[in-house]
Design an enzyme around this catalytic site. Structure first.
Site, mmCIF file in Angstrom:
data_model
loop_
_atom_site.group_PDB
_atom_site.id
_atom_site.type_symbol
_atom_site.label_atom_id
_atom_site.label_comp_id
_atom_site.label_asym_id
_atom_site.label_seq_id
_atom_site.Cartn_x
_atom_site.Cartn_y
_atom_site.Cartn_z
ATOM 1 N N SER A 158 0.853 -1.186 0.000
ATOM 2 C CA SER A 158 0.000 0.000 0.000
ATOM 3 C C SER A 158 0.886 1.232 0.000
ATOM 4 O O SER A 158 2.047 1.189 0.419
ATOM 5 C CB SER A 158 -0.880 0.006 1.250
ATOM 6 O OG SER A 158 -1.468 1.272 1.454
ATOM 7 N N TYR A 184 0.485 -0.075 10.822
ATOM 8 C CA TYR A 184 0.049 -0.403 9.461
ATOM 9 C C TYR A 184 1.142 -0.065 8.454
ATOM 10 O O TYR A 184 1.487 -0.880 7.593
ATOM 11 C CB TYR A 184 -1.236 0.351 9.122
ATOM 12 C CG TYR A 184 -1.734 0.095 7.719
ATOM 13 C CD1 TYR A 184 -2.221 -1.155 7.351
ATOM 14 C CD2 TYR A 184 -1.713 1.099 6.748
ATOM 15 C CE1 TYR A 184 -2.678 -1.401 6.054
ATOM 16 C CE2 TYR A 184 -2.163 0.867 5.461
ATOM 17 C CZ TYR A 184 -2.649 -0.385 5.109
ATOM 18 O OH TYR A 184 -3.089 -0.621 3.836
#
Length: 328
Positions: A158, A184
């Protein structure tokens, strides 16, 4: 050295997964797509099946997966929990016992910005699910990947890797304060470094690896975000309806799956590996003065960091990659 330079593939932000495989014949190919029963994972499976591949979908929620895959012949369902090492080993043992070659492995499943949680070993849940679980799965499936004599492993990362690099001294937030977004970002950087090192170790066995940013897609992955947070990112209009604007990287699931499928199948990537991709092309390296958010940050394609993370991952999981290649 990573060949991190765009190929001018002819595709772009609006390309869909089905468009990527148009005209391709994947008959006889076997693929595994983790998290392949929702969001971009489901569209990845749909595209691979449409081209003739047989796709295995390992799922933590078999009932939900069964319902999602009912209209897709060519798929089969298995049980897998990426936070449970025993579950990963059991799945890998079943697949290896089949004697099949594994041509495509898409490490797609993931969680994002959840409150602090730990697996049974005490490892932070985002690192455990997004990176360590897929690391163990890939290492365990190595014999089947070698059997394919030309396999591809795709790590769905990502642009969230921009948030944080890897803290090798405290990856599981045992001493530093937990921040869900830092955790994350760390796990997404780990995905990119994983693909870089796997490609180095696997190339002599015919295994090439890629990582990617799928785009910003509103899926169940954002369940820990408030509506206000999602709206602040420009993904919802004033009425709360999703905005689809591929030019700004905000995509639907079919567009979001396109780069995964491109990495898994495109002949344009023949002879390449270890690269980070976006919008169905190899991404640029993002410099500090880049005005728009695109590309890969240098810390995520650092070969020394990739080697260190690999060693740490072997230590944390107890699983070691064995190959004919020499580690450099």
């Amino acid at each position: 050295m990573t060949f991190q330079t765009p190929l001018n593939s002819g595709f772009g932000p609006s390309t869909t997964a089905i468009e990527v495989v148009a005209g391709r014949d994947l008959s006889g190919k076997v693929a595994i797509v983790t998290g392949g029963y929702a969001g971009i994972g489901l569209e990845t499976v749909r595209a691979l099946v449409s081209a003739g591949a047989s796709v295995i979908v390992p799922a933590r929620d078999p009932d939900r997966a069964r319902q999602a895959l009912t209209d897709m012949p060519g798929t089969s369902l298995e049980v897998l929990d990426l936070m449970e090492p025993g579950s990963i080993d059991a799945f890998a043992d079943r697949f290896l016992a089949s004697g099949k070659a594994l041509h495509i492995l898409v490490n797609n499943a993931g969680i994002m910005a959840n409150p602090l949680a730990r697996d049974g070993r005490g490892y932070e849940s985002q690192l455990s699910t997004n990176h360590l679980g897929h690391f163990q799965l890939t290492v365990r499936l190595a014999p089947a990947l070698r059997r394919a004599e030309g396999a591809r492993v795709v790590a769905v990362s990502s642009r969230g890797h921009w948030i944080s690099g890897i803290d090798l001294d405290d990856p599981n937030f045992d001493r530093r304060a937990y921040d869900p977004w830092i955790a994350y970002g760390q796990s997404k950087t780990a995905n990119i470094l994983f693909a870089l090192m796997l490609d180095r170790l696997g190339e002599s066995d015919g295994i090439r690896a890629f990582s990617l940013h799928p785009g910003a897609i509103l899926t169940n992955l954002s369940r820990h975000m408030t509506r206000e947070q999602i709206q602040a990112q420009g993904a919802l209009d004033e009425d709360g309806s999703p905005i689809i604007d591929p030019a700004r990287g905000i995509k639907n699931a079919q567009q979001g799956a396109a780069t995964s499928v491109w990495c898994a199948t495109s002949s344009q990537l023949q002879g390449l590996g270890g690269v980070y991709c976006e919008d169905c092309d190899v991404a640029i390296v993002a410099s500090d003065n880049l005005e728009e958010p695109r590309g890969v940050r240098p810390w995520a394609i650092d070969p020394d960091m990739a080697s260190q993370l690999w060693a740490l991952s072997e230590h944390l999981t107890g699983h070691v990659w064995r190959s004919n290649s020499v580690r450099v």
